[in-house]
Design an enzyme around this catalytic site. Structure first.
Site, short mmCIF file in Angstrom:
data_model
loop_
_atom_site.label_atom_id
_atom_site.label_comp_id
_atom_site.label_asym_id
_atom_site.label_seq_id
_atom_site.Cartn_x
_atom_site.Cartn_y
_atom_site.Cartn_z
N ARG A 122 12.08 -5.20 -7.67
CA ARG A 122 11.21 -6.38 -7.72
C ARG A 122 11.05 -6.82 -9.18
O ARG A 122 9.96 -6.81 -9.73
CB ARG A 122 9.84 -6.07 -7.11
N GLN A 127 14.48 -11.77 -8.64
CA GLN A 127 13.66 -12.53 -7.69
C GLN A 127 14.49 -13.47 -6.81
O GLN A 127 14.24 -13.61 -5.63
CB GLN A 127 12.64 -13.36 -8.46
N ASP A 130 15.86 -11.69 -3.79
CA ASP A 130 14.92 -10.78 -3.13
C ASP A 130 14.62 -11.23 -1.69
O ASP A 130 13.76 -12.06 -1.46
CB ASP A 130 13.65 -10.73 -3.98
N SER A 133 11.01 -10.66 -0.26
CA SER A 133 10.03 -11.68 -0.61
C SER A 133 10.23 -12.96 0.19
O SER A 133 9.27 -13.51 0.73
CB SER A 133 10.10 -12.03 -2.09
P1 NAD Z 1 4.36 -4.57 0.69
O1 NAD Z 1 5.01 -5.34 1.79
O2 NAD Z 1 4.92 -3.26 0.26
O3 NAD Z 1 2.83 -4.31 1.09
C1 NAD Z 1 1.98 -5.37 1.44
C2 NAD Z 1 0.64 -5.18 0.80
O4 NAD Z 1 -0.06 -4.12 1.46
C3 NAD Z 1 0.69 -4.77 -0.68
O5 NAD Z 1 -0.02 -5.75 -1.44
C4 NAD Z 1 -0.02 -3.41 -0.70
O6 NAD Z 1 -0.76 -3.22 -1.89
C5 NAD Z 1 -0.90 -3.52 0.51
N1 NAD Z 1 -1.44 -2.24 1.03
C6 NAD Z 1 -0.86 -1.02 1.14
N2 NAD Z 1 -1.72 -0.13 1.68
C7 NAD Z 1 -2.87 -0.81 1.95
C8 NAD Z 1 -4.11 -0.46 2.53
N3 NAD Z 1 -4.39 0.78 2.94
N4 NAD Z 1 -5.03 -1.44 2.63
C9 NAD Z 1 -4.82 -2.69 2.21
N5 NAD Z 1 -3.66 -3.10 1.68
C10 NAD Z 1 -2.69 -2.16 1.53
O7 NAD Z 1 4.18 -5.47 -0.59
P2 NAD Z 1 5.12 -6.65 -1.12
O8 NAD Z 1 4.68 -7.92 -0.56
O9 NAD Z 1 6.52 -6.25 -0.93
O10 NAD Z 1 4.74 -6.61 -2.66
C11 NAD Z 1 4.76 -5.39 -3.40
C12 NAD Z 1 4.59 -5.67 -4.85
O11 NAD Z 1 5.76 -6.22 -5.40
C13 NAD Z 1 3.47 -6.61 -5.23
O12 NAD Z 1 2.89 -6.14 -6.42
C14 NAD Z 1 4.19 -7.90 -5.50
O13 NAD Z 1 3.46 -8.76 -6.36
C15 NAD Z 1 5.41 -7.35 -6.16
N6 NAD Z 1 6.55 -8.26 -6.10
C16 NAD Z 1 7.20 -8.55 -7.27
C17 NAD Z 1 8.30 -9.38 -7.24
C18 NAD Z 1 9.05 -9.69 -8.49
O14 NAD Z 1 8.54 -9.51 -9.57
N7 NAD Z 1 10.28 -10.11 -8.36
C19 NAD Z 1 8.75 -9.90 -6.05
C20 NAD Z 1 8.06 -9.59 -4.87
C21 NAD Z 1 6.97 -8.74 -4.93
#
Ligand code: NAD
Length: 378
Positions: A122, A127, A130, A133
């Site tokens: 990530r 991005q 990805d 996302s």
């Molecule tokens: P994910 O699908 O792994 O999880 C979804 C959400 O569930 C996350 O925000 C996580 O913190 C939350 N979660 C886990 N356990 C929980 C609980 N017990 N109660 C409540 N919430 C809980 O997450 P994602 O959407 O794939 O994103 C993961 C991270 O990656 C984030 O920090 C996002 O900003 C980051 N991200 C970065 C990029 C990039 O820089 N290219 C791209 C996509 C995502």
């Protein structure tokens, strides 16, 4: 370089791996692209659209797999097709490698260089490729639309001669990519939105979308270096449930999106919490396919629990298949383009590159990704 784009075979999958504009992009790079006949039909892309973009239409799957230097598809490959590819072939798709050890073993055995799109880091540079996302974003949107469809109230406040209608209350648990889009969509429809995540950094993002962050004191939580949530201790999970119960009891709609990287989803909403909700309210469990955030939710079903409708429909992006395919296809095209050696006119599997180091699961008859190896060892 010969690139084969395979038609999806997974039952019920409506998305397609590549749409004609991406084919045109790859052809322009100098690739020879063969698209299996009928690949785009579920999204209204005809074979003739692909030929107009410069592809050759492949009629025999066997021949396509046997002659390709690179195979592109959406879902993981069927096991029986792995041996049909050339040794050294680069295969790019979703792979679900943590749950598909046998498949990964077969890829090792066949000498395939298998890229798992879920494992693309990530990072800012990655991005554009990805898929997690792009598809989670659409999933968050669809979850809200589904919730409205199953709720017997409207989302927005309405001031009418027939009286004032209060806005629906939506509570979103898990504010990653899907949760953020769910908040934005519910806000656009006029709902009053609250949200919670165990990663404290999310609070500001929730507020900036016009929603309220529900505070629950869980002590030390934090996130991994890749931005993923850390698993809670049993005591923290108990405290979280207490906090969730209050917010759920007031909500008309609860959308859960909580995931843990490489592990089953945390079980956050149990039966007593559901029993405390108002009859007629709706829960959408977006984590249903990875174990579920909600006790009693069932994959591909809408079930009634204590008078609450619990929606466990899978593949939410597949409900907006044309848009989802456009985004997946762009991600795939950007991946190929990023590693295309313009001088040599071919894709270069750069084993030193950070993206390849994360996402290449098997290579040259062995496991490759260190992230994958270390998670599988635990
Ligand atoms: P994910 O699908 O792994 O999880 C979804 C959400 O569930 C996350 O925000 C996580 O913190 C939350 N979660 C886990 N356990 C929980 C609980 N017990 N109660 C409540 N919430 C809980 O997450 P994602 O959407 O794939 O994103 C993961 C991270 O990656 C984030 O920090 C996002 O900003 C980051 N991200 C970065 C990029 C990039 O820089 N290219 C791209 C996509 C995502």
């Amino acid at each position: 370089m010969k690139i084969a784009v395979m038609k999806e075979t997974h039952p019920g999958e409506t998305r397609v791996p590549m749409i004609p504009p991406t084919v045109a992009k790859l052809v322009k790079l100098g690739a020879e692209v063969v698209v299996e006949t009928g690949t785009g039909l579920t999204c209204r892309h005809q074979d003739s659209d692909y030929t107009a973009a410069g592809a050759v239409i492949g009629k025999s799957r066997e021949e396509m797999l046997g002659s390709a230097d690179m195979v592109l598809r959406l879902r993981k490959p069927p096991k029986e097709e792995i041996g049909r590819m050339k040794r050294g072939c680069i295969h790019v798709s979703y792979l679900d490698p943590f749950n598909e050890q046998e498949l990964v073993d077969a890829l090792v055995e066949a000498g395939i260089s298998a890229v798992s799109l879920e494992m693309i880091p990530r990072s800012t540079v990655a991005q554009k490729m990805d898929v997690l996302s792009s598809q989670a974003n659409l999933g968050g949107y669809v979850a809200v639309i589904l919730a409205q469809d199953h709720l017997d109230k409207v989302f927005p406040m309405m001031t009418t001669p027939a009286g004032t209608i209060k806005p629906a209350r939506v509570f979103i648990i898990g504010v990653g990519v899907a949760g953020l889009q769910a908040i934005a969509t519910a806000r656009r429809l006029g709902a009053r939105v609250e949200a919670f995540d165990t990663r404290p950094v999310v609070e500001e993002q929730v507020r900036s979308l016009g929603a309220k962050f529900v505070k629950v004191d869980l002590g030390e939580t934090g996130q991994t270096k890749d931005g993923y949530a850390k698993e809670l201790t049993p005591e923290q999970l108990r405290k979280q449930k207490e906090g969730m119960a209050r917010a759920c009891a007031q909500a008309d709609v609860v959308i859960t999106t909580a995931q843990l990287f490489g592990r089953p989803a945390p079980r956050i909403i149990d039966r007593p919490i559901i029993a405390g909700m108002q009859p007629g309210s709706v829960i959408v469990d977006m984590a249903v396919e990875t174990g579920g955030n909600v006790e009693g939710s069932e994959v591909d079903k809408v079930v009634d629990i204590e008078g609450v409708k619990v929606i466990g429909l899978g593949n939410l992006p597949g409900r907006v298949a044309r848009t989802a395919s456009q985004m997946y296809s762009a991600n795939l095209g950007n991946f190929v383009d990023h590693f295309w050696d313009r001088e040599a006119g071919t894709f270069r599997l750069d084993l030193e590159n950070e993206i390849i180091r994360g996402a290449l699961i098997t290579h040259d008859g062995a496991l490759f990704s260190e992230t994958y190896k270390s998670i599988m060892k635990k």
